[in-house]
Design a protein around this motif. Structure first.
Motif, mmCIF file in Angstrom:
data_model
loop_
_atom_site.group_PDB
_atom_site.id
_atom_site.type_symbol
_atom_site.label_atom_id
_atom_site.label_comp_id
_atom_site.label_asym_id
_atom_site.label_seq_id
_atom_site.Cartn_x
_atom_site.Cartn_y
_atom_site.Cartn_z
ATOM 1 N N GLU A 20 -108.557 88.175 54.198
ATOM 2 C CA GLU A 20 -108.465 88.655 55.579
ATOM 3 C C GLU A 20 -109.324 87.803 56.512
ATOM 4 O OE1 GLU A 20 -107.649 93.425 54.770
ATOM 5 O OE2 GLU A 20 -109.695 92.650 54.892
ATOM 6 N N ILE A 21 -110.514 87.438 56.047
ATOM 7 C CA ILE A 21 -111.410 86.607 56.851
ATOM 8 C C ILE A 21 -110.797 85.223 57.070
ATOM 9 C CG2 ILE A 21 -113.650 85.444 56.880
ATOM 10 C CD1 ILE A 21 -114.798 87.889 55.420
ATOM 11 N N LYS A 22 -110.179 84.696 56.024
ATOM 12 C CA LYS A 22 -109.535 83.385 56.130
ATOM 13 C C LYS A 22 -108.424 83.399 57.174
ATOM 14 C CE LYS A 22 -107.289 79.871 53.241
ATOM 15 N NZ LYS A 22 -106.808 79.540 51.867
ATOM 16 N N LYS A 23 -107.606 84.451 57.146
ATOM 17 C CA LYS A 23 -106.532 84.584 58.133
ATOM 18 C C LYS A 23 -107.111 84.790 59.533
ATOM 19 C CE LYS A 23 -103.026 86.462 54.984
ATOM 20 N NZ LYS A 23 -102.184 87.639 54.661
ATOM 21 N N GLY A 24 -108.207 85.551 59.595
ATOM 22 C CA GLY A 24 -108.854 85.813 60.879
ATOM 23 C C GLY A 24 -109.398 84.548 61.519
ATOM 24 N N ILE A 25 -109.952 83.646 60.707
ATOM 25 C CA ILE A 25 -110.489 82.386 61.226
ATOM 26 C C ILE A 25 -109.366 81.546 61.829
ATOM 27 C CG2 ILE A 25 -111.539 80.195 60.546
ATOM 28 C CD1 ILE A 25 -113.147 81.809 58.451
ATOM 29 N N LYS A 26 -108.229 81.529 61.149
ATOM 30 C CA LYS A 26 -107.083 80.780 61.666
ATOM 31 C C LYS A 26 -106.637 81.339 63.017
ATOM 32 C CE LYS A 26 -102.403 79.261 60.487
ATOM 33 N NZ LYS A 26 -101.309 79.323 59.495
ATOM 34 N N LYS A 27 -106.606 82.679 63.136
ATOM 35 C CA LYS A 27 -106.235 83.308 64.399
ATOM 36 C C LYS A 27 -107.276 83.035 65.484
ATOM 37 C CE LYS A 27 -103.525 87.087 62.383
ATOM 38 N NZ LYS A 27 -103.447 88.550 62.167
ATOM 39 N N GLU A 28 -108.530 82.889 65.045
ATOM 40 C CA GLU A 28 -109.596 82.603 66.002
ATOM 41 C C GLU A 28 -109.451 81.189 66.570
ATOM 42 O OE1 GLU A 28 -113.191 84.203 67.893
ATOM 43 O OE2 GLU A 28 -111.296 84.922 67.069
ATOM 44 N N TYR A 29 -109.029 80.238 65.730
ATOM 45 C CA TYR A 29 -108.723 78.905 66.252
ATOM 46 C C TYR A 29 -107.693 79.014 67.370
ATOM 47 C CZ TYR A 29 -110.716 77.051 61.839
ATOM 48 O OH TYR A 29 -111.534 76.750 60.776
ATOM 49 N N GLU A 30 -106.664 79.809 67.094
ATOM 50 C CA GLU A 30 -105.564 79.968 68.061
ATOM 51 C C GLU A 30 -106.043 80.633 69.340
ATOM 52 O OE1 GLU A 30 -102.704 82.187 65.846
ATOM 53 O OE2 GLU A 30 -102.162 80.512 64.531
ATOM 54 N N ARG A 31 -106.988 81.580 69.209
ATOM 55 C CA ARG A 31 -107.517 82.267 70.401
ATOM 56 C C ARG A 31 -108.212 81.277 71.331
ATOM 57 N NH1 ARG A 31 -112.260 84.872 72.351
ATOM 58 N NH2 ARG A 31 -113.463 84.268 70.515
ATOM 59 N N ILE A 32 -109.092 80.454 70.765
ATOM 60 C CA ILE A 32 -109.817 79.485 71.585
ATOM 61 C C ILE A 32 -108.848 78.484 72.209
ATOM 62 C CG2 ILE A 32 -111.634 77.748 71.615
ATOM 63 C CD1 ILE A 32 -112.604 80.621 71.107
ATOM 64 N N GLU A 33 -107.840 78.072 71.437
ATOM 65 C CA GLU A 33 -106.843 77.132 71.970
ATOM 66 C C GLU A 33 -106.017 77.766 73.087
ATOM 67 O OE1 GLU A 33 -104.886 76.127 68.349
ATOM 68 O OE2 GLU A 33 -106.208 74.425 67.911
ATOM 69 N N LYS A 34 -105.723 79.063 72.949
ATOM 70 C CA LYS A 34 -105.007 79.780 74.014
ATOM 71 C C LYS A 34 -105.834 79.773 75.297
ATOM 72 C CE LYS A 34 -102.017 83.192 71.721
ATOM 73 N NZ LYS A 34 -100.820 83.099 72.558
ATOM 74 N N TYR A 35 -107.133 80.012 75.166
ATOM 75 C CA TYR A 35 -108.000 80.030 76.339
ATOM 76 C C TYR A 35 -108.046 78.650 76.990
ATOM 77 C CZ TYR A 35 -109.838 84.639 74.924
ATOM 78 O OH TYR A 35 -109.970 85.964 74.600
ATOM 79 N N ARG A 36 -108.145 77.601 76.176
ATOM 80 C CA ARG A 36 -108.183 76.248 76.718
ATOM 81 C C ARG A 36 -106.885 75.935 77.460
ATOM 82 N NH1 ARG A 36 -107.598 71.091 74.072
ATOM 83 N NH2 ARG A 36 -105.873 72.098 72.953
ATOM 84 N N ASP A 37 -105.761 76.181 76.803
ATOM 85 C CA ASP A 37 -104.461 75.907 77.432
ATOM 86 C C ASP A 37 -104.240 76.795 78.652
ATOM 87 O OD1 ASP A 37 -104.080 74.097 75.414
ATOM 88 O OD2 ASP A 37 -102.763 75.385 74.224
ATOM 89 N N GLY A 38 -104.685 78.054 78.544
ATOM 90 C CA GLY A 38 -104.527 78.994 79.658
ATOM 91 C C GLY A 38 -105.317 78.575 80.876
ATOM 92 N N LEU A 39 -106.523 78.076 80.671
ATOM 93 C CA LEU A 39 -107.360 77.622 81.792
ATOM 94 C C LEU A 39 -106.715 76.421 82.485
ATOM 95 C CD1 LEU A 39 -109.965 77.797 83.423
ATOM 96 C CD2 LEU A 39 -111.087 76.415 81.651
ATOM 97 N N ILE A 40 -106.198 75.501 81.702
ATOM 98 C CA ILE A 40 -105.539 74.317 82.269
ATOM 99 C C ILE A 40 -104.334 74.740 83.109
ATOM 100 C CG2 ILE A 40 -104.201 72.253 81.704
ATOM 101 C CD1 ILE A 40 -106.042 71.911 79.240
ATOM 102 N N LYS A 41 -103.522 75.628 82.579
ATOM 103 C CA LYS A 41 -102.343 76.111 83.314
ATOM 104 C C LYS A 41 -102.753 76.826 84.597
ATOM 105 C CE LYS A 41 -98.845 76.896 79.733
ATOM 106 N NZ LYS A 41 -98.012 77.948 79.090
#
Length: 346
Positions: A214-235
């Motif tokens: 579960e932690i392993k899957k959570g870390i992968k989702k956390e990568y995606e969260r930070i990337e969403k914020y980065r892409d969202g800020l640019i947009k």
């Protein structure tokens, strides 16, 4: 001693002790319910994204349908697991403040729609003049609830220094922290993401992440969260620069001697690009298409012109998750901005 249970003895016990038996059963149920309630996993403020509206503004049937669809479309990060809405106008104008007070004090509310249009119930007069002036719905809300409002831009003190960082400044700093100080050109620091994630779930005792898998899957989702914020800020900054959305600076008179500037977001500065937002939320505006200067022939028109989005900050909301609001803004622009091709969402 004869301790044999007979039909007669059982009947006598039930006849004399039935109240005690019922009381014991009821007590056991209450205790079990309390244990379950106290140990059950609760939705945190960060895991629930709530959209609200202020008086004067109406949420349409399409709003609910399309809003809840955002979850299936993956607009928000994995941290948001429940979408809710609060229509503060359902109980009439007299109940709006009561409902908002209750919701905000219990950490419900991420963004709120309020029209920057004349509020007929909020009049005032300027000293030396008898002519009535009117606050807008947006100004009325800000005057009453400024302690829950997060300005998009930095708040400055009387000497021009930053007294409080705005949402966009904080979001930029937060995202930069995971991209080597420059979110536009840097690479994601996965080691830092993983370290911060494990620290957070341990601190919050997050029961979603118990096993190693579960932690392993959570870390992968956390990568995606930070990337969403980065892409969202640019947009977001791109949409802002192109004028699809616009900052709305509001001077809020807190006391006779203290005025605070709060920046909200005008979601429809131009009906030519974002006018279709009225499919989800609108207010009534009196207009005369043929002769704007003839008040006798004015009719009510549904519009989203100058509909503002107020960013809220409730007491127990973790700051690092307030950036989900920017993802929500982008989703609205992508759905309704006619300048984007093709228009997204339906």
């Amino acid at each position: 001693m004869d301790a044999k249970i007979t039909k007669k003895r059982l009947g006598q016990m039930l006849s004399y002790d039935w109240l005690k038996i019922i009381g014991f059963v009821v007590g056991a149920i209450i205790i079990w319910s309390l244990i379950f309630t106290m140990t059950a996993t609760r939705i945190t403020p960060a895991q629930q994204f709530t959209v609200m509206n202020y008086k004067g503004s109406t949420l349409t049937a399409a709003f609910n349908q399309r809003y809840y669809g955002l979850g299936r479309q993956g607009v928000f990060s994995h941290e948001v697991i429940e979408l809710t809405t609060v229509d503060s106008t359902t109980g009439g104008d007299e109940m709006v403040n009561t409902m908002l007070d209750t919701r905000l004090q219990t950490d419900e509310g991420d963004v709120l729609f309020a029209a920057h249009a004349k509020n007929p119930d909020a009049s005032y007069t300027v000293e030396g003049s008898e002519e009535k002036q009117y606050y807008t719905y947006l100004e009325t809300f800000l005057r009453g609830y400024y302690i829950y409002v997060l300005s998009l831009e930095d708040t400055l003190d009387s000497e021009g220094n930053v007294a409080q960082k705005g949402l966009i400044t904080r979001m930029t700093e937060y995202v930069n922290g995971y991209y080597g100080g420059d979110y536009q050109t840097g690479e994601l620091d996965k080691e830092k993401v993983e370290k911060d994630f494990k620290k957070r779930i341990k601190k919050n005792d997050d029961k979603r992440f118990q096993s190693d898998e579960e932690i392993k899957k959570g870390i992968k989702k956390e990568y995606e969260r930070i990337e969403k914020y980065r892409d969202g800020l640019i947009k977001f900054l791109d949409y802002l620069e192109k004028g699809y959305i616009a900052y709305q600076k509001n001077l809020v008179q807190i006391t006779e001697t203290y005025t605070r500037e709060i920046t909200t977001l005008n979601m429809c500065p131009n009906e030519g690009t974002m006018g279709k937002l009225k499919e989800e939320i609108f207010y009534k505006d009196k207009r005369n298409a043929n002769d704007p200067n003839d008040p006798e022939k004015m009719t009510d028109v549904d519009t989203a012109l100058n509909m503002n989005l107020v960013f809220l900050s409730t007491p127990n909301m973790e700051k690092q998750f307030q950036y989900e609001t920017i993802l929500y803004v982008n989703a609205l622009v992508e759905r309704y901005c006619t300048a984007l091709k093709p228009a997204q969402g339906s």
